[in-house]
Design an enzyme around this catalytic site. Structure first.
Site, PDB file in Angstrom:
ATOM      1  N   SER A 248      42.421  39.403  34.821  1.00  0.00           N
ATOM      2  CA  SER A 248      42.363  39.408  36.094  1.00  0.00           C
ATOM      3  C   SER A 248      40.989  39.090  36.284  1.00  0.00           C
ATOM      4  O   SER A 248      40.402  38.718  37.555  1.00  0.00           O
ATOM      5  CB  SER A 248      43.210  40.361  36.828  1.00  0.00           C
ATOM      6  OG  SER A 248      42.555  41.855  36.453  1.00  0.00           O
TER       7      SER A 248
ATOM      8  N   ASP B  47      41.037  46.956  45.344  1.00  0.00           N
ATOM      9  CA  ASP B  47      41.951  46.971  45.463  1.00  0.00           C
ATOM     10  C   ASP B  47      42.007  48.692  44.075  1.00  0.00           C
ATOM     11  O   ASP B  47      40.812  48.660  44.272  1.00  0.00           O
ATOM     12  CB  ASP B  47      43.189  46.174  45.051  1.00  0.00           C
ATOM     13  CG  ASP B  47      42.972  45.641  43.208  1.00  0.00           C
ATOM     14  OD1 ASP B  47      41.749  46.166  42.798  1.00  0.00           O
ATOM     15  OD2 ASP B  47      43.629  44.547  43.387  1.00  0.00           O
TER      16      ASP B  47
ATOM     17  N   HIS C 295      40.132  46.481  40.971  1.00  0.00           N
ATOM     18  CA  HIS C 295      39.953  44.929  41.065  1.00  0.00           C
ATOM     19  C   HIS C 295      38.082  45.330  41.833  1.00  0.00           C
ATOM     20  O   HIS C 295      38.140  46.151  42.908  1.00  0.00           O
ATOM     21  CB  HIS C 295      40.023  44.452  40.832  1.00  0.00           C
ATOM     22  CG  HIS C 295      41.384  43.739  40.705  1.00  0.00           C
ATOM     23  ND1 HIS C 295      42.552  43.980  41.345  1.00  0.00           N
ATOM     24  CD2 HIS C 295      41.130  42.917  39.110  1.00  0.00           C
ATOM     25  CE1 HIS C 295      43.598  43.731  39.690  1.00  0.00           C
ATOM     26  NE2 HIS C 295      42.584  43.134  38.965  1.00  0.00           N
TER      27      HIS C 295
END
Length: 361
Positions: free
Chosen positions: A41, A335, A338
């Site tokens: 991600s 978050d 990340h």
């Protein structure tokens, strides 16, 4: 008199040209023609949008600071490191997702990302999350090469690939999910699991090299014990006081041990690959410095993300029903896992200052 006037005008034009010359970090100086990204991600700009997985970020509040305030699938409030780097190198404004249906064959000539949120070097990690494995990503790259050849031919594609920057970031999901949280790989020691991951990485890099890649950057693990979600999990362990939010030292030491092995692997491969440049990208120390010295970077929140409580929210748990902080630039994390765009900008700046010159031909 006329000769003096002509000379003066010539000098003015000359110095104006010098003043407006592009910075030394653009494509002409780095000779990087494209960026191709692989992994999880950290580099995924939206490949998961078209997959049957809950590991997605194509919903608000993700993308609130992205141009147009659009949730593109990036696990961030704004741009990823790959976007920022592509822009600073003068290649393109953002690095698109390969599976984005709007990406054309021509777009591929300047690079795309094949990364998939929730993926890892352990194939089991990706399969558990129903996302792209590293092998899937490599297969898509092979497909992309054929699409590129339709535009400029095989010889030109070979040249583009040789001059391209290949970036890999994977491993965090593996250790967090399949070792720390779940007992999936507990039949291995942690050191043994690190070796297992690095063997997979070596195979992946070998395949990239065989496909023409010559400039390969591999990111190490971050200080995993400082990720907000790991801080949350560890705050409930018996060795901690309830709700005490501090980095888990042992997990950070584990990350360092992995990174040391990774650097040894890269050194060995560099000695093997003729005409290549394999580089280790240190994420651990720059990120830890931000955590240990937040005021130097303009941060005032380090152990929680901007989204919701900042303790566990990520992917589907970070959604439009969650409140977000007023100023994400004051937060290291967007978050519970990340980084914010501001943090990504700091990481890219560090990359430019420490590694970019090594990639210049």
């Amino acid at each position: 008199m006329q000769a003096k006037t002509t000379l003066l005008l010539s000098l003015i034009v000359f110095f104006n040209i010098l003043f407006f010359l592009p910075p030394l970090t653009n494509t002409s100086s780095s000779n990087i023609t494209a960026i191709f990204a692989f992994g999880d991600s950290i580099f995924d700009p939206g490949n998961n949008n078209v997959l049957s997985t809950i590991v997605r970020a194509n919903h608000l509040p993700y993308g609130k600071d992205f141009p147009g305030h659009v949730p593109t699938g990036r696990f961030c409030n704004g741009q990823l490191t790959t976007d920022i780097l592509a822009s600073k190198l003068g290649i393109k404004q953002v690095l698109q997702a390969y599976l984005d249906p709007m990406v054309s064959n021509k777009d591929l000539l300047t690079g795309v990302s094949f990364a998939s949120g929730g993926s890892g070097l352990d194939e089991l990690t990706a399969k558990e999350n129903n996302v792209l494995t590293m092998e899937n990503q490599l297969n898509y790259f092979e497909q992309a090469l054929k699409r590129m050849q339709k535009v400029v031919g095989q010889k030109e594609v070979k040249y583009i690939v040789e001059k391209s920057l290949f970036m890999i970031a994977a491993g965090t999901n593996d250790v967090c999910d399949n070792f720390y949280t779940l007992p999936t790989r507990r039949y291995l020691s942690l050191s043994g699991y690190h070796d297992f991951l690095l063997n997979s990485l070596e195979d992946f890099v070998n395949d990239l090299y065989e496909m023409g890649a010559r400039k390969i950057v591999v990111a190490g693990l971050p200080p995993v014990g400082c990720l907000p979600v790991q801080v949350t999990i560890n705050s409930f362990l018996p060795s901690f006081h309830m709700f005490q939010r501090v980095c888990k030292l042992q997990q950070n030491l584990d990350s360092q041990n992995y990174n040391n092995k990774l650097q040894a692997l890269i050194s060995r491969l560099q000695a093997t690959y003729s005409g290549s440049k394999l580089i280790y990208m240190d994420v651990y120390n720059p990120l830890l410095d931000m955590i240990n010295n937040p005021s130097a970077y303009g941060y005032d929140r380090i152990h929680e993300g901007c989204c919701g409580t900042g303790s566990v929210e990520m992917g589907p748990l970070c959604n439009k029903f969650d409140p977000t902080c007023v100023n994400p630039s004051k937060y290291i994390f967007w978050d519970a896992v990340h980084p914010t765009q501001t943090t990504n900008e700091h990481l890219v700046h560090n990359f430019q200052q420490t590694l970019l010159r090594q990639l210049v031909d």
